[in-house]
Design an enzyme around this catalytic site. Structure first.
Site, PDB file in Angstrom:
ATOM      1  N   ASP A  99      -7.678  -7.161  -1.717  1.00 36.83           N
ATOM      2  CA  ASP A  99      -6.795  -8.250  -1.327  1.00 36.83           C
ATOM      3  C   ASP A  99      -5.936  -7.912  -0.115  1.00 36.83           C
ATOM      4  O   ASP A  99      -5.105  -8.730   0.303  1.00 36.83           O
ATOM      5  CB  ASP A  99      -5.913  -8.694  -2.501  1.00 36.83           C
ATOM      6  CG  ASP A  99      -5.391  -7.541  -3.329  1.00 36.83           C
ATOM      7  OD1 ASP A  99      -5.634  -6.372  -2.960  1.00 36.83           O
ATOM      8  OD2 ASP A  99      -4.743  -7.796  -4.362  1.00 36.83           O
ATOM      9  N   HIS A 151      -1.155  -4.827  -3.590  1.00 39.62           N
ATOM     10  CA  HIS A 151       0.016  -4.848  -4.457  1.00 39.62           C
ATOM     11  C   HIS A 151       0.190  -3.490  -5.134  1.00 39.62           C
ATOM     12  O   HIS A 151      -0.790  -2.810  -5.436  1.00 39.62           O
ATOM     13  CB  HIS A 151      -0.131  -5.935  -5.529  1.00 39.62           C
ATOM     14  CG  HIS A 151      -0.383  -7.296  -4.969  1.00 39.62           C
ATOM     15  ND1 HIS A 151      -1.620  -7.904  -5.030  1.00 39.62           N
ATOM     16  CD2 HIS A 151       0.428  -8.159  -4.309  1.00 39.62           C
ATOM     17  CE1 HIS A 151      -1.559  -9.094  -4.447  1.00 39.62           C
ATOM     18  NE2 HIS A 151      -0.325  -9.270  -3.993  1.00 39.62           N
ATOM     19  N   HIS A 192      -1.694  -3.489 -12.899  1.00 41.41           N
ATOM     20  CA  HIS A 192      -0.348  -4.005 -13.192  1.00 41.41           C
ATOM     21  C   HIS A 192      -0.007  -3.937 -14.685  1.00 41.41           C
ATOM     22  O   HIS A 192       1.173  -4.090 -15.036  1.00 41.41           O
ATOM     23  CB  HIS A 192      -0.207  -5.462 -12.746  1.00 41.41           C
ATOM     24  CG  HIS A 192      -0.238  -5.660 -11.273  1.00 41.41           C
ATOM     25  ND1 HIS A 192       0.542  -4.930 -10.397  1.00 41.41           N
ATOM     26  CD2 HIS A 192      -0.951  -6.524 -10.496  1.00 41.41           C
ATOM     27  CE1 HIS A 192       0.307  -5.321  -9.160  1.00 41.41           C
ATOM     28  NE2 HIS A 192      -0.608  -6.276  -9.189  1.00 41.41           N
TER      29      HIS A 192
END
Length: 420
Positions: A323, A238, A199
């Site tokens: 995740d 993500h 990120h």
């Protein structure tokens, strides 16, 4: 063990500083447990100089890994805590997947340099790098700070140093795997590191991430080892927006992410395909909540394989986020430990078929310590050619029917966009 020293460039830090921080006073606690002491000792041993395994060792090895747990970078009760990597290391030891039990099949790199500022600045703005170093004084005074506009992302007094060590652990694996002279079946690397990185955008930190570890490694593979075409697979739940942004206009780095639709940070849409010379070398596949093993098998066969075959990479790098596991608290997919075993085996074979086996995994997310450690252990088994032990951990009774129609529609849409 005979190792070859490999020097790495270094440079001085700039003076620019732009980071703003809210000051939240926390105690910088030291957790006095076995894992902390073990990894703290490993830190002291690992930052002196970089070494490569010998050719003989590389001939025998199937898996090379490095460990950088960043024990001082911690916020109490935060999901991205300093318990994550020790939980994995303990599981690897308990499941007899370390050099102690596997002999020459497995190598742990225990001596590696931190990444240099030049390494970090190949992806991130120097103003950010120097600014983060300067803000460490505030973190030392306050105990813990949050960085504005970053998700939020926290920092402690050791965050800068531990983050460049984590990035360096990845670069040491690039040196070992990319520099291997073995034809057709180089050992696979796995960087057990944190903070995670995918990120972190070029201008700063974001979403628990400080530096873009996989992005920095991609540039390093190009610059130091002449591996021009880098294929990055991001299977974190993500979207890896930082990696996406770093290479959005670069035709020589293919970034492929499949992630949960609508999850943090809200990027990674179908139509984000790259720009300029890099148009077509970014592929984002948002999957509906509830996607699981069946969806990922189809994604691999119908999307990842044809993309990689067309791109013809010199090395494959993997942002390995765990995740997406059905037990993970931060998302709503239903991958299992068996999903990660299957995905790892498939990526390893793809690397063998396309780029001499050159492949390095980088730990990203994964916040349920049990599912994280079991899944990484089964990833190690896949890389070693062992049978999966996922059935001893996975509970099929907690799974529900996958949204197969929505998954099929998403895959057909991305195949149309990218002419697959």
């Amino acid at each position: 063990m005979h190792l070859h020293k490999l020097p790495r460039s270094s440079s001085s830090f700039g003076n620019a500083f732009f980071l703003a921080a809210h000051h939240h006073v926390f105690d910088l606690r030291v957790f006095d447990n076995r894992s902390f002491r073990t990894n703290q000792k490993r830190f002291r041993a690992s930052i002196s100089c970089s070494f490569l395994p010998s050719i003989h060792q590389l001939n025998d090895a199937r898996l090379i890994y490095s460990v950088a747990p960043s024990m001082g970078h911690n916020q109490e009760s935060h999901p991205e805590s300093h318990f994550r990597v020790p939980a994995i290391v303990d599981a690897l030891e308990e499941m007899k997947l370390t050099p102690k039990f596997r002999g020459s099949e497995v190598i742990e790199l225990q001596h590696f340099e931190p990444a240099s500022v030049d390494d970090i600045a190949s992806v991130h703005a120097r103003t950010y790098v120097s600014g983060l170093e300067k803000v460490m004084d505030q973190a030392l005074e306050k105990g813990l700070i949050f960085i504005d506009g970053s998700g939020p992302t926290y920092a402690t007094a050791s965050t800068f140093q531990e983050s460049i060590i984590a990035a360096g652990a990845g670069l040491a694996l690039i040196d070992s795997v990319a520099g291997s002279k073995i034809k057709g079946d180089a050992p696979t690397g796995f960087a057990l590191i944190r903070p995670p990185g995918h990120h972190a955008v070029p201008q700063g930190p974001m979403g628990f991430c400080i530096f873009g570890n996989v992005a920095i490694a991609a540039r390093y593979a190009q610059r130091v080892h002449g591996l021009k075409c880098v294929f990055i697979i991001d299977f974190d739940v993500h979207h890896g927006n930082g990696t996406n942004d770093a290479f959005y206009d670069d035709p020589d780095i293919f970034f492929l992410s499949f992630h949960q639709d609508g999850s943090y940070p809200g990027t990674g849409k179908f139509d984000e395909v790259g720009s300029g010379d890099g148009e077509g070398t970014t592929l984002n596949l948002p999957l509906p909540g509830g996607s699981g093993d069946t969806a990922i098998r189809t994604v691999f066969d119908e999307v990842i394989v044809p993309c990689a075959q067309r791109f013809k990479p010199d090395i494959i790098l993997v942002s390995a986020g765990y995740d997406g596991h059905v037990l993970d608290p931060l998302a709503n997919l239903q991958y299992t430990t068996a999903t990660y075993y299957m995905l790892t085996s498939s990526i390893k074979q793809l690397a063998k078929d396309l780029c001499g086996g050159r492949c390095v995994f980088f730990l990203e997310g994964g916040y349920n310590l049990k599912s994280l450690s079991y899944s990484v252990a089964d990833t190690f088994r896949a890389l070693l050619g062992d049978r999966s032990l996922a059935s001893e951990f996975d509970d099929p009774n907690i799974l529900y029917e996958e949204p197969s129609t929505k998954v099929k529609q998403a895959i057909q849409r991305i195949k149309h966009i990218h002419s697959l």
